[in-house]
Motif scaffolding. Structure first.
Motif, mmCIF file in Angstrom:
data_model
loop_
_atom_site.group_PDB
_atom_site.id
_atom_site.type_symbol
_atom_site.label_atom_id
_atom_site.label_comp_id
_atom_site.label_asym_id
_atom_site.label_seq_id
_atom_site.Cartn_x
_atom_site.Cartn_y
_atom_site.Cartn_z
ATOM 1 N N ILE A 97 0.836 -1.209 0.000
ATOM 2 C CA ILE A 97 0.000 0.000 0.000
ATOM 3 C C ILE A 97 0.869 1.256 0.000
ATOM 4 O O ILE A 97 0.597 2.230 -0.720
ATOM 5 N N GLN A 98 1.940 1.251 0.795
ATOM 6 C CA GLN A 98 2.831 2.433 0.886
ATOM 7 C C GLN A 98 3.528 2.678 -0.450
ATOM 8 O O GLN A 98 3.725 3.831 -0.854
ATOM 9 N N ILE A 99 3.898 1.608 -1.148
ATOM 10 C CA ILE A 99 4.516 1.784 -2.477
ATOM 11 C C ILE A 99 3.523 2.418 -3.420
ATOM 12 O O ILE A 99 3.860 3.311 -4.217
ATOM 13 N N GLU A 100 2.277 1.994 -3.370
ATOM 14 C CA GLU A 100 1.246 2.563 -4.233
ATOM 15 C C GLU A 100 1.099 4.062 -3.951
ATOM 16 O O GLU A 100 1.005 4.880 -4.881
ATOM 17 N N GLU A 101 1.067 4.439 -2.635
ATOM 18 C CA GLU A 101 0.914 5.848 -2.271
ATOM 19 C C GLU A 101 2.135 6.662 -2.681
ATOM 20 O O GLU A 101 2.028 7.795 -3.164
ATOM 21 N N ALA A 102 3.345 6.091 -2.495
ATOM 22 C CA ALA A 102 4.575 6.791 -2.860
ATOM 23 C C ALA A 102 4.618 7.037 -4.364
ATOM 24 O O ALA A 102 4.979 8.128 -4.825
ATOM 25 N N VAL A 103 4.211 6.018 -5.143
ATOM 26 C CA VAL A 103 4.217 6.162 -6.598
ATOM 27 C C VAL A 103 3.206 7.213 -7.020
ATOM 28 O O VAL A 103 3.470 8.031 -7.915
ATOM 29 N N TYR A 104 2.063 7.233 -6.348
ATOM 30 C CA TYR A 104 1.027 8.211 -6.665
ATOM 31 C C TYR A 104 1.549 9.637 -6.420
ATOM 32 O O TYR A 104 1.400 10.514 -7.276
ATOM 33 N N GLU A 105 2.163 9.863 -5.266
ATOM 34 C CA GLU A 105 2.670 11.193 -4.940
ATOM 35 C C GLU A 105 3.824 11.582 -5.851
ATOM 36 O O GLU A 105 3.920 12.745 -6.277
ATOM 37 N N LEU A 106 4.702 10.630 -6.137
ATOM 38 C CA LEU A 106 5.830 10.931 -7.019
ATOM 39 C C LEU A 106 5.352 11.273 -8.411
ATOM 40 O O LEU A 106 5.832 12.215 -9.044
ATOM 41 N N ARG A 107 4.348 10.520 -8.935
ATOM 42 C CA ARG A 107 3.821 10.782 -10.276
ATOM 43 C C ARG A 107 3.147 12.165 -10.318
ATOM 44 O O ARG A 107 3.340 12.914 -11.272
ATOM 45 N N HIS A 108 2.404 12.470 -9.212
ATOM 46 C CA HIS A 108 1.733 13.778 -9.131
ATOM 47 C C HIS A 108 2.753 14.913 -9.104
ATOM 48 O O HIS A 108 2.577 15.949 -9.753
ATOM 49 N N PHE A 109 3.861 14.713 -8.390
ATOM 50 C CA PHE A 109 4.915 15.730 -8.315
ATOM 51 C C PHE A 109 5.533 15.969 -9.680
ATOM 52 O O PHE A 109 5.697 17.113 -10.125
#
Length: 563
Positions: free
Chosen positions: A275-287
């Motif tokens: 789940i944390q990898i999914e959230e990290a990827v989401y935030e990184l992609r948004h950035f």
């Protein structure tokens, strides 16, 4: 008046108690007998500086006591009352103690005082005319002082000098600020130029650290984008990404829980990691999607930083301290503005004190010129009586044209003398010989003393350099002075000693291994002997004794006749 003098262990005097009376008292004795130490004792008690060598050898301290009767001196009584030294019987006791280690103490009516306080009182009680007064008389300031004392200018002079002191203080401050103001003209222009440079940066709205961070970010935006996308691929987008592998692990671990439920916590951790990898990827992609590498913004920030760094080097501060530097420049300019306002205030103040000074100086000049006419007439008359029949004494008062305040007024006072008929008057220092100067000095002292309110006058061998009939006249003048005050005279002239109401004799004794001086009051017969000694030396003859008797008898008859 001075009633009693007591000395303990002062130089050659071991113990002395001397009672004095109204009228004229003379102090005589052989050279070296100790007459001078009595005068020294009095001056110490009046507030002169003391040194340890005044203390008698092998003694720990010396002491001088003076007892005054202030009955006829209301000004001194008032001073004592104002300073809480008053005594109901109008007596005043002054004591001075000098220790062998150099320390000294002074007392008024048994209360310790400073020497300055002691002097403020004693200058009202005793005045001493020293044997070198004629040398002091050559000083122009002393000539002015004598004239002012005669003219009773003390109060006016004090008021004038207060104005002068206040004017001088304000003028000194004004000159300093004006000089500083001239020096600051270029400095002010330079400060304003620097301040304008700093103000153009709007430093209040700039955070140097934040600007530097932004610059660093924009400078590395390509690296940020490429590395960010690479990490998205590794974490999620690739076929064998970390996320897909974690997903497979979670599935496998879930199948094992039915056989080994104790692995539940492991399975939970793997699920959370997924789940944390999914959230990290989401935030990184948004950035990454919202990063925009604007070249113009980068250039603007880079220029702004360059400007900040350049000014920081110019002002020798760190870029983040430029705002504090700007405040410092503003404070300095504000202080310069305060100086300008202070200059205006001081200009008004100097004008104020000068306006008060000028009429006081004019009044003082008028009083000096008026009194000078009387004083020069009286001194000229006295000079003739003292054996200078052609002597003329003049006082020249030259007032400075400038209205700029000066200490003691704008007048230059100069004593002039013409000793011979037909010769123009010249300054005292260029005309009078030693003997003439002594007589002129004596004429001035006797004349000016007549108008003094000081109850006790002490003359210390001021009659040196004269003799014969002139000495007799000097004695008569001193006796006249004693009609309404106390006069104490140290003399070596029998003609002066014979005029006294009281004759004190100083004698040096050698009874022990240490010399000591003592003073005692002479009887009438002892006065004859001492007067004869002063007339003829050690070997007394019937002629000198008869001469001495005649001198004393003559003065006694004159005294009774005047009564």
């Amino acid at each position: 008046m001075l009633r009693n003098l007591t000395i303990l262990d002062l130089a050659v005097v071991k113990h002395l108690q001397l009672d004095l009376t109204q009228g004229m008292s003379v102090l005589t004795g052989e050279t070296g007998a100790g007459k001078s130490i009595l005068l020294t004792a009095v001056t110490l008690a009046l507030g002169e500086r003391a040194t340890p060598d005044y203390v008698r050898p092998h003694c720990t301290r010396a002491e001088v006591n003076l007892e005054f009767d202030l009955t006829n001196l209301p000004s001194a009584i008032e001073w004592l009352q104002e300073n809480a030294f008053d005594e109901e019987n109008h007596q005043c006791l002054i004591r001075r103690v000098i220790n062998s280690d150099g320390r000294s103490k002074a007392y008024i009516n048994n209360r310790p005082v400073t020497l300055q306080t002691l002097q403020r009182l004693t200058r009202q009680l005793v005045e001493i005319q020293g044997q070198h007064a004629h040398l002091k008389l050559l000083d122009n300031d002393e000539q002015r002082r004598l004239l002012d004392n005669y003219a009773k200018n003390t109060t006016l002079l004090t008021e004038l000098n207060t104005c002068y002191t206040n004017w001088q203080h304000a003028q000194h401050q004004l000159e300093q600020l004006q000089g500083k103001h001239l020096d600051n003209t270029q400095r002010e222009a330079f400060l304003r130029y620097q301040l304008d440079e700093l103000e153009s940066l709007h430093l209040e709205q700039v955070d140097y650290h934040e600007l530097s961070d932004k610059h660093r970010k924009i400078a590395n935006i390509e690296h940020i984008l490429s590395t960010g996308q690479q990490q998205i691929d590794i974490l999620y987008d690739q076929e064998k990404s970390i996320h897909s592998q974690l997903k497979s692990s979670v599935k496998s671990m879930s199948g094992l829980l039915q056989f080994a439920p104790e692995l539940t916590s492991v399975n939970t951790l793997l699920t959370e990691a997924q789940i944390q990898i999914e959230e990290a990827v989401y935030e990184l992609r948004h950035f990454l999607e919202h990063q925009d590498a604007d070249p113009s913004e980068f250039q603007e920030i880079e220029a702004q930083l360059a400007q900040l760094q350049a000014l920081s080097r110019k002002h020798h501060v760190r870029p983040e301290d430029l705002l504090a530097r700007k405040q410092s420049l503003e404070d300095e300019l504000a202080h310069m503005s305060d100086d300008a306002e202070r200059i205006v205030e001081l200009e008004k103040l100097t004008t104020h004190w000068q306006a008060l000074y000028v009429p006081l100086a004019e009044t003082l000049s008028k009083q000096r010129k008026s009194s000078a006419l009387q004083l020069q007439k009286h001194i000229s008359t006295m000079m003739k009586e003292l054996g200078m029949p052609n002597g003329e004494f003049l006082i020249d008062i030259h007032s400075q044209a400038s209205t700029k305040p000066r200490l003691n007024g704008v007048d230059e006072v100069l004593f002039l003398i013409s000793a011979n008929v037909g010769l123009p008057p010249k300054p005292l220092s260029k005309v009078a010989s030693g003997g003439e100067l002594s007589r002129i000095s004596l004429a001035i002292q006797v004349t000016t003393a007549s108008d003094k309110t000081t109850p006790t006058l002490i003359f210390d061998e001021v009659d040196s350099g004269i003799g014969g009939g002139i000495a007799e006249i000097v004695g008569q003048k001193m006796r006249e002075l004693s009609d309404n005050r106390q006069v104490l005279c140290v003399t070596h002239l029998p003609q002066v000693a014979a005029q006294a109401h009281q004759h004190l004799f100083v004698q040096k004794e050698h009874h022990t291994d240490m010399t000591a001086s003592r003073v005692f009051l002479l009887t009438e017969q002892e006065r004859v002997t001492e007067t004869a000694r002063m007339l003829g030396g050690v070997d007394l003859t019937e002629k000198t004794l008869a001469h001495a008797k005649e001198m004393l008898f003559k003065n006694k008859k004159l005294k009774h006749k005047s009564n």
